[in-house]
Enzyme design. Structure first.
Site, PDB file in Angstrom:
ATOM      1  N   ALA A 158      34.426  33.693  39.689  1.00  0.00           N
ATOM      2  CA  ALA A 158      35.893  33.549  39.785  1.00  0.00           C
ATOM      3  C   ALA A 158      36.328  32.610  38.656  1.00  0.00           C
ATOM      4  O   ALA A 158      36.939  31.556  38.876  1.00  0.00           O
ATOM      5  CB  ALA A 158      36.322  33.041  41.157  1.00  0.00           C
ATOM      6  N   HIS A 168      37.713  30.629  35.391  1.00  0.00           N
ATOM      7  CA  HIS A 168      39.025  30.212  34.881  1.00  0.00           C
ATOM      8  C   HIS A 168      38.801  29.433  33.586  1.00  0.00           C
ATOM      9  O   HIS A 168      37.648  29.261  33.142  1.00  0.00           O
ATOM     10  CB  HIS A 168      39.767  29.379  35.927  1.00  0.00           C
ATOM     11  N   HIS A 226      35.933  26.822  33.388  1.00  0.00           N
ATOM     12  CA  HIS A 226      34.591  27.368  33.132  1.00  0.00           C
ATOM     13  C   HIS A 226      34.459  27.762  31.656  1.00  0.00           C
ATOM     14  O   HIS A 226      33.432  27.510  31.023  1.00  0.00           O
ATOM     15  CB  HIS A 226      34.349  28.629  33.960  1.00  0.00           C
ATOM     16  N   SER A 270      40.496  25.378  39.521  1.00  0.00           N
ATOM     17  CA  SER A 270      39.417  25.631  40.478  1.00  0.00           C
ATOM     18  C   SER A 270      39.504  27.083  40.921  1.00  0.00           C
ATOM     19  O   SER A 270      40.606  27.638  41.037  1.00  0.00           O
ATOM     20  CB  SER A 270      39.582  24.716  41.691  1.00  0.00           C
TER      21      SER A 270
END
Ligand code: AMP
Length: 283
Positions: free
Chosen positions: A32, A34, A37, A187
């Site tokens: 997941a 974003h 990352h 997050s």
């Protein structure tokens, strides 16, 4: 970008890189993805010939089955983001590849109490599971550099301790927290916030910032109480706001006596648990 799901194939590919003398930077994630990352991927790409990213939602670090079930999984989109960010190899294994039946993957070293406070108090067993998966992934990837985010302060502190204790030949690089425009730390869990909660979750960053100023004139315990109260707004339920020593994660009484001071907090926004932190002093 290569996409690999099996340990055997990972070994084969990494061996060919190593034979060519190429350095490997590694970014472990739970997907997941974003911009937070991706900033780790970009840092890794600057310093290493090959960037490996893993996507694995690790069951052993979830102490709550519904949290694990609800964790966002967006592998297809993640693959596209990694391609554009400069990642060379995506390792997205199954649970059986990481934890094959019969293999002892548990970690056996002392956390020296680093896992007991803050996240450890509210998520028992979380850090044991986190260290287990990071150690397993490090054994598989054997990177030169490991990239982690300051966003998970207690996590990278424990990983740094593990690397030191086990004398792993790996350099840990900690990257700054990427935030949304209004200050909320990026997050994967933010995806589960509705627009109203997401906008109001900026209170976490604002409180971390304001508490730093308060610390100049107020006692630590008073600042902590003040911060908790400030975040007790409708739909938000803080769990802790702790001002701690950045090395030991133990409570700080007098910040003057410490060279590394950080405020860490966790808060429920509706049914989504968010964490954040801010380094107040590091010299
Ligand atoms: P996760 O997928 O949440 O396990 O995170 C994978 C890595 O990305 C961890 O090292 C995190 O600390 C890091 N990370 C997560 N959010 C951010 C952020 N907002 N800024 C920088 N790094 C982050």
């Amino acid at each position: 970008m290569k996409r690999i799901t099996s340990v055997n194939s990972l070994h084969r590919t990494l061996n060919t890189y190593r034979k060519q003398g190429l350095t490997i930077g590694f970014v472990p994630t739970m997907g997941a993805l974003h911009a937070g990352h991706l900033s780790l991927i970009q840092q890794a790409a600057k310093k290493n010939d090959i960037v490996v990213c893993s996507i694995f939602v690790n069951p052993t670090q979830f102490n709550n089955a519904s949290d694990l079930a609800k964790y966002p999984r967006t592998l297809k989109k993640d693959g596209q983001l990694l391609e554009t960010a400069g990642c060379h190899l995506l390792f997205a294994p199954s649970v059986d590849e990481i934890y094959p039946p019969g293999l002892d993957t548990e970690v056996h070293f002392s956390f020296k109490g680093l896992d007991k406070m803050m996240e450890g108090r509210f998520r028992p067993g979380h850090f044991k599971g986190m260290a287990q998966v990071v150690k397993r992934l490090l054994d598989l990837v054997q990177p030169n550099d490991l990239y982690m985010g300051q966003k998970d302060f207690q996590q990278f502190t424990i990983v740094a301790h593990m690397i030191k204790t086990l004398k792993l030949p790996i350099r840990l690089v900690v990257c700054p927290i990427m935030r949304e425009g209004h200050g909320l730390a990026m997050s994967s869990r933010n995806e589960r916030l509705n627009a109203d909660l997401r906008a109001r979750a900026a209170i976490i960053y604002k409180t971390l910032k304001a508490a730093k100023t308060k610390l100049k004139t107020m006692e630590v315990s008073e600042v902590e109480k003040w911060a908790l109260k400030r975040m007790e707004v409708p739909d938000f339920q803080p769990e802790y706001f702790s001002i701690v020593d950045g090395h030991t994660l133990k409570p700080v009484e007098n910040p003057e006596l410490h060279d590394y001071v950080v405020a860490c907090t966790a808060i429920w926004a509706g049914d989504v648990r968010l964490i954040d932190n801010m380094i107040y002093k590091n010299r």
